[in-house]
Motif scaffolding. Structure first.
Motif, mmCIF file in Angstrom:
data_model
loop_
_atom_site.group_PDB
_atom_site.id
_atom_site.type_symbol
_atom_site.label_atom_id
_atom_site.label_comp_id
_atom_site.label_asym_id
_atom_site.label_seq_id
_atom_site.Cartn_x
_atom_site.Cartn_y
_atom_site.Cartn_z
ATOM 1 N N LEU A 12 0.844 -1.191 0.000
ATOM 2 C CA LEU A 12 0.000 0.000 0.000
ATOM 3 C C LEU A 12 0.879 1.240 0.000
ATOM 4 C CD1 LEU A 12 -2.831 1.274 0.164
ATOM 5 C CD2 LEU A 12 -2.626 1.159 2.658
ATOM 6 N N ASP A 13 0.675 2.098 -0.988
ATOM 7 C CA ASP A 13 1.435 3.335 -1.151
ATOM 8 C C ASP A 13 0.458 4.501 -1.001
ATOM 9 O OD1 ASP A 13 2.970 5.489 -1.924
ATOM 10 O OD2 ASP A 13 3.539 4.676 -3.879
ATOM 11 N N LEU A 14 0.683 5.355 -0.026
ATOM 12 C CA LEU A 14 -0.179 6.513 0.204
ATOM 13 C C LEU A 14 0.506 7.824 -0.172
ATOM 14 C CD1 LEU A 14 -1.747 5.522 3.655
ATOM 15 C CD2 LEU A 14 -2.712 5.185 1.367
ATOM 16 N N ALA A 15 1.594 7.762 -0.936
ATOM 17 C CA ALA A 15 2.318 8.968 -1.334
ATOM 18 C C ALA A 15 1.403 9.898 -2.124
ATOM 19 C CB ALA A 15 3.540 8.601 -2.175
ATOM 20 N N ALA A 16 1.576 11.199 -1.895
ATOM 21 C CA ALA A 16 0.665 12.193 -2.451
ATOM 22 C C ALA A 16 0.911 12.442 -3.931
ATOM 23 C CB ALA A 16 0.799 13.509 -1.691
ATOM 24 N N CYS A 17 -0.154 12.812 -4.632
ATOM 25 C CA CYS A 17 -0.064 13.477 -5.928
ATOM 26 C C CYS A 17 -0.182 14.972 -5.626
ATOM 27 C CB CYS A 17 -1.184 13.039 -6.857
ATOM 28 S SG CYS A 17 -1.286 14.001 -8.385
ATOM 29 N N PRO A 18 0.840 15.774 -5.930
ATOM 30 C CA PRO A 18 0.828 17.193 -5.522
ATOM 31 C C PRO A 18 -0.070 18.053 -6.404
ATOM 32 C CG PRO A 18 2.830 16.709 -6.735
ATOM 33 C CD PRO A 18 2.106 15.398 -6.584
ATOM 34 N N VAL A 19 -1.376 17.929 -6.207
ATOM 35 C CA VAL A 19 -2.319 18.718 -7.007
ATOM 36 C C VAL A 19 -2.220 20.191 -6.606
ATOM 37 C CG1 VAL A 19 -3.903 16.778 -7.303
ATOM 38 C CG2 VAL A 19 -4.204 18.325 -5.386
ATOM 39 N N PRO A 20 -2.451 21.114 -7.537
ATOM 40 C CA PRO A 20 -2.307 22.540 -7.224
ATOM 41 C C PRO A 20 -3.456 23.072 -6.368
ATOM 42 C CG PRO A 20 -3.032 22.240 -9.490
ATOM 43 C CD PRO A 20 -2.745 20.868 -8.959
ATOM 44 N N ALA A 21 -3.191 24.144 -5.655
ATOM 45 C CA ALA A 21 -4.201 24.730 -4.768
ATOM 46 C C ALA A 21 -5.386 25.270 -5.544
ATOM 47 C CB ALA A 21 -3.559 25.844 -3.936
ATOM 48 N N TRP A 22 -5.186 25.616 -6.829
ATOM 49 C CA TRP A 22 -6.299 26.157 -7.603
ATOM 50 C C TRP A 22 -7.235 25.063 -8.135
ATOM 51 C CZ3 TRP A 22 -5.605 24.482 -12.635
ATOM 52 C CH2 TRP A 22 -4.285 24.193 -13.030
ATOM 53 N N PRO A 39 -3.277 7.930 -3.444
ATOM 54 C CA PRO A 39 -3.048 9.295 -2.962
ATOM 55 C C PRO A 39 -4.359 9.932 -2.526
ATOM 56 C CG PRO A 39 -2.948 9.220 -5.354
ATOM 57 C CD PRO A 39 -3.043 7.796 -4.889
ATOM 58 N N ALA A 40 -4.270 10.892 -1.631
ATOM 59 C CA ALA A 40 -5.474 11.533 -1.113
ATOM 60 C C ALA A 40 -6.192 12.352 -2.177
ATOM 61 C CB ALA A 40 -5.123 12.418 0.079
ATOM 62 N N GLN A 41 -5.437 12.955 -3.101
ATOM 63 C CA GLN A 41 -6.009 13.844 -4.109
ATOM 64 C C GLN A 41 -5.678 13.351 -5.516
ATOM 65 O OE1 GLN A 41 -7.822 16.722 -3.168
ATOM 66 N NE2 GLN A 41 -7.634 15.884 -1.107
ATOM 67 N N GLY A 42 -6.437 13.843 -6.479
ATOM 68 C CA GLY A 42 -6.194 13.490 -7.877
ATOM 69 C C GLY A 42 -7.452 13.389 -8.701
ATOM 70 N N GLY A 43 -8.583 13.098 -8.036
ATOM 71 C CA GLY A 43 -9.830 12.960 -8.776
ATOM 72 C C GLY A 43 -9.858 11.689 -9.604
ATOM 73 N N HIS A 44 -10.728 11.676 -10.594
ATOM 74 C CA HIS A 44 -10.840 10.524 -11.490
ATOM 75 C C HIS A 44 -10.015 10.791 -12.743
ATOM 76 C CE1 HIS A 44 -12.650 6.869 -13.092
ATOM 77 N NE2 HIS A 44 -12.757 7.512 -14.249
ATOM 78 N N VAL A 45 -8.909 10.076 -12.882
ATOM 79 C CA VAL A 45 -7.979 10.234 -14.016
ATOM 80 C C VAL A 45 -7.619 11.711 -14.205
ATOM 81 C CG1 VAL A 45 -7.405 9.325 -16.287
ATOM 82 C CG2 VAL A 45 -9.367 8.391 -15.086
ATOM 83 N N GLY A 46 -7.512 12.437 -13.099
ATOM 84 C CA GLY A 46 -7.116 13.839 -13.171
ATOM 85 C C GLY A 46 -5.623 13.973 -12.984
ATOM 86 N N PHE A 47 -5.176 13.936 -11.725
ATOM 87 C CA PHE A 47 -3.763 13.962 -11.375
ATOM 88 C C PHE A 47 -3.039 15.139 -12.033
ATOM 89 C CE2 PHE A 47 -5.088 9.417 -11.257
ATOM 90 C CZ PHE A 47 -5.024 9.248 -9.884
ATOM 91 N N VAL A 48 -3.707 16.303 -12.010
ATOM 92 C CA VAL A 48 -3.113 17.527 -12.548
ATOM 93 C C VAL A 48 -2.118 18.077 -11.529
ATOM 94 C CG1 VAL A 48 -3.578 19.850 -13.424
ATOM 95 C CG2 VAL A 48 -5.256 18.013 -13.774
ATOM 96 N N THR A 49 -0.978 18.537 -11.999
ATOM 97 C CA THR A 49 0.026 19.131 -11.124
ATOM 98 C C THR A 49 0.571 20.405 -11.762
ATOM 99 O OG1 THR A 49 1.755 17.742 -12.111
ATOM 100 C CG2 THR A 49 0.725 16.934 -10.095
#
Length: 366
Positions: A6-16, A327-337
């Protein structure tokens, strides 16, 4: 008992992009990508239908869009494959190669397909994007289409690309629906796919019952995502009804307001299931994750609006060959950074890193 990692490393999505819906929608509709071109191959299926494969590789010669074959003007392909192209596919014994299975109503024009292809091309890989029936810009020949648990279709596509480039070092990626179908097949027939070096599933709805209910019952999901999918699904099926009169319940298709309605009216009965619930239950990949034998990354953001977080698998649901990255954030096939306007490079980099790590582990074992 040996279990998955299990990997819980973050996807660094932007604040916007502060939450699941903006991360999903911006990634699918607005994130900038370079438009990648392909060479298209049409392959007949054993049941008299066809699938279209879009190929790209550093060795293939692609003309500009100004010289695009007019029959392909509405697609990401610029021309049809030639015998010379086919010979090139089998010319390098060390060629790393990727087969990509798209999501519901996706194609090689989808932003995730474009960004993944671009990144792996930059690494020198051969890339093939497989289109499920009716998703390549051309209606397929039969009344049937494609679905989330179509193991026979996954098998046919995998064996087809292996035949085209039998000496290549193949990896496989499935996105959303394509990810679920790929995982299910890898678990159903684990001994058949040791020729794949590794695999990955991105935002796969591994529990289709939970995902189908969530997309149909949640107000936002029903009015935004289900409507988006039905905007293309319904016209395709209604066109089929004109070619195959009496086979499709046109009234129920016209009345469908969510994916449950559509799957009850068409997907389930057309593909041998009792109803949508039976289709979702039988097609879910989650029960098969313990059987997978090749290195496999299962990547699901915990805030994916398509799949409730509580049904994401823990380590006990997977074999030792599986890595669950959640990861906690990313959405569905989003993973925008990145800074505005963002980019889609995090996902292909994550995939490439997993494939590289898997190859190193395999080398150490041998």
């Amino acid at each position: 008992m040996t279990v998955a990692k299990l990997d819980l490393a973050a996807c660094p999505v932007p604040a916007w992009l502060p939450e699941r819906q903006t991360q999903t929608l911006f990634g699918a509709l607005a994130a900038p990508v370079n438009r990648i071109r392909f060479i298209r191959e049409r392959v007949d299926t054993p049941d008299g239908d066809f699938i279209d494969l879009d190929w790209n590789a550093p060795a293939l010669q692609l003309r500009s869009r100004r010289n695009q074959d007019p029959t392909l003007a509405h697609t990401a392909a610029v021309r049809w494959m030639t015998p010379a192209d086919q010979a090139l596919l089998n010319s390098d014994t060390q060629q790393p190669a990727l087969i990509l299975f798209h999501g519901l109503e996706g194609s090689s024009q989808s932003r995730y397909a474009q960004s993944i292809t671009q990144y792996f091309l930059s690494l020198g890989w051969l890339v093939a994007v497989a289109h499920f029936r009716g998703c390549s810009g051309f209606p397929n020949r039969l009344a049937r289409a494609y679905h989330s648990g179509d193991s026979e279709e996954i098998t046919f596509i995998l064996e087809t690309v292996r035949q085209r480039a039998p000496l290549a070092q193949w990896c496989a990626v499935g996105v959303s629906l394509g990810g679920n179908a790929l995982l299910k097949r890898l678990g159903e027939a684990p001994d058949q796919y040791h020729w794949l070096h590794a695999a990955a599933a991105v935002s796969a709805p591994i529990d289709l019952v939970a995902a189908g209910n969530h997309l149909s019952d949640n107000l936002f999901n029903r009015e935004i995502y289900s409507r988006h999918f039905l905007r293309t699904l319904k016209p395709k099926v209604l066109e089929k009804s004109r070619r195959f009169p009496g086979v499709i319940d046109v009234m129920r298709i016209n009345q469908a307001r969510d994916l449950r309605d559509f799957d009850n009216a068409y997907t389930a009965p057309m593909h041998g299931f009792k109803d949508a619930a039976d289709y979702w239950y039988q097609s879910s990949s989650k029960p098969w994750l313990k059987k997978i034998q090749i290195p496999t990354l299962v990547l699901n953001a915990r805030n994916d609006p398509f799949l409730p977080e509580q049904v994401l698998p823990g380590p006990e649901y997977g074999s030792p060959s599986v890595v669950f990255h959640q990861p906690a954030q990313g959405g569905h096939v989003g993973f925008v950074t990145g800074m505005w306007p963002g980019n889609l490079t995090w996902l292909p980099k994550r995939l490439a890193r997993f494939f590289s790590e898997s190859q190193k582990t395999e080398t150490l074992r041998t």
